[in-house]
Design an enzyme around this catalytic site. Structure first.
Site, PDB file in Angstrom:
ATOM      1  N   CYS A 148       0.846  -1.192   0.000  1.00 19.71           N
ATOM      2  CA  CYS A 148       0.000   0.000   0.000  1.00 19.71           C
ATOM      3  C   CYS A 148       0.884   1.246   0.000  1.00 19.71           C
ATOM      4  CB  CYS A 148      -0.896  -0.010   1.234  1.00 19.71           C
ATOM      5  SG  CYS A 148      -2.023   1.380   1.342  1.00 19.71           S
ATOM      6  N   HIS A 175      -9.112  -3.866  -2.167  1.00 25.89           N
ATOM      7  CA  HIS A 175      -8.144  -3.091  -1.383  1.00 25.89           C
ATOM      8  C   HIS A 175      -8.533  -1.607  -1.391  1.00 25.89           C
ATOM      9  CE1 HIS A 175      -3.891  -2.240  -0.020  1.00 25.89           C
ATOM     10  NE2 HIS A 175      -4.262  -1.050  -0.468  1.00 25.89           N
ATOM     11  N   GLU A 176      -8.808  -1.068  -2.585  1.00 33.06           N
ATOM     12  CA  GLU A 176      -9.139   0.357  -2.685  1.00 33.06           C
ATOM     13  C   GLU A 176     -10.493   0.652  -2.044  1.00 33.06           C
ATOM     14  OE1 GLU A 176      -6.808   2.366  -3.363  1.00 33.06           O
ATOM     15  OE2 GLU A 176      -5.464   0.828  -4.145  1.00 33.06           O
ATOM     16  N   HIS A 201     -10.135   1.132   1.561  1.00 33.30           N
ATOM     17  CA  HIS A 201      -9.709   2.502   1.892  1.00 33.30           C
ATOM     18  C   HIS A 201     -10.918   3.427   2.011  1.00 33.30           C
ATOM     19  CE1 HIS A 201      -5.376   2.579   1.979  1.00 33.30           C
ATOM     20  NE2 HIS A 201      -5.281   1.961   0.813  1.00 33.30           N
TER      21      HIS A 201
END
Length: 179
Positions: free
Chosen positions: A102, A144-145, A148
């Site tokens: 990341c 993953h994004e 966030h």
């Protein structure tokens, strides 16, 4: 276009849920372009708006084209793209473990277990709803994004012990980046 500063963990903005984009205007379009420039400059695969201090539900990615054998029709990887207000509508039961890194947690990578396939709906810059089926690195990076945007760092998927160790290292690395 501008290269934006990347927020490094630990930072409250990285654990705050981003808000929906309600108006896709020129400012949002400029942000998407700046995010691509920032991501390429940092040599990343993806970048969420929260990683540049903007608490909006936007991310950009560039997963190079790849051919994946034995994948269901309609799944695969793509090149440069972005998503506004993404929402996963389907996740596979099948999971895979792969190493992730990341831009907001530099100098670390960890093995993370995630669903192998997904379907996601999102808005484009014309405010049109789109749907994408994804597998492989594309599916992993979308998850993953999207984490966030939900205020979740990928290291939260680790055991408590590994998470604590990763955060301790992140604090040391952040001090180095701030000098």
């Amino acid at each position: 276009m501008s290269i934006l500063p990347i927020v490094i963990a630990p930072d409250e903005r990285l654990i705050t849920r981003a808000s929906e984009v309600t108006d896709i205007n020129d400012k949002i379009k400029e942000l998407v372009n700046d995010m691509f420039e920032t991501m390429y400059d940092a040599e990343g695969l993806g970048l969420a708006a929260v990683q540049v201090g903007v608490l909006k539900r936007i991310f950009v990615m560039d997963i190079q084209l790849e051919t994946i054998e034995n994948e269901p029709a309609g799944y695969g990887s793509t090149g440069k793209f972005y998503m506004i207000n993404p929402e996963i509508t389907e996740l596979s039961d099948e999971q895979v473990i792969l190493k992730e890194g990341c831009l907001s947690i530099p100098e670390q990578s960890h093995e993370i277990k995630r669903p192998k396939y997904l379907t996601v709906k999102y808005k484009d810059l014309d405010n049109e709803e789109q749907t994408l089926k994804a597998s492989g690195w594309l599916a992993r990076c979308i998850q993953h994004e999207l984490d966030h945007l939900n205020g979740i760092l990928y290291i939260r998927h680790l055991s408590k012990l590994k998470y604590d160790m990763a955060m301790k290292k992140a604090q040391k690395v952040k001090k180095h980046y701030e000098q």
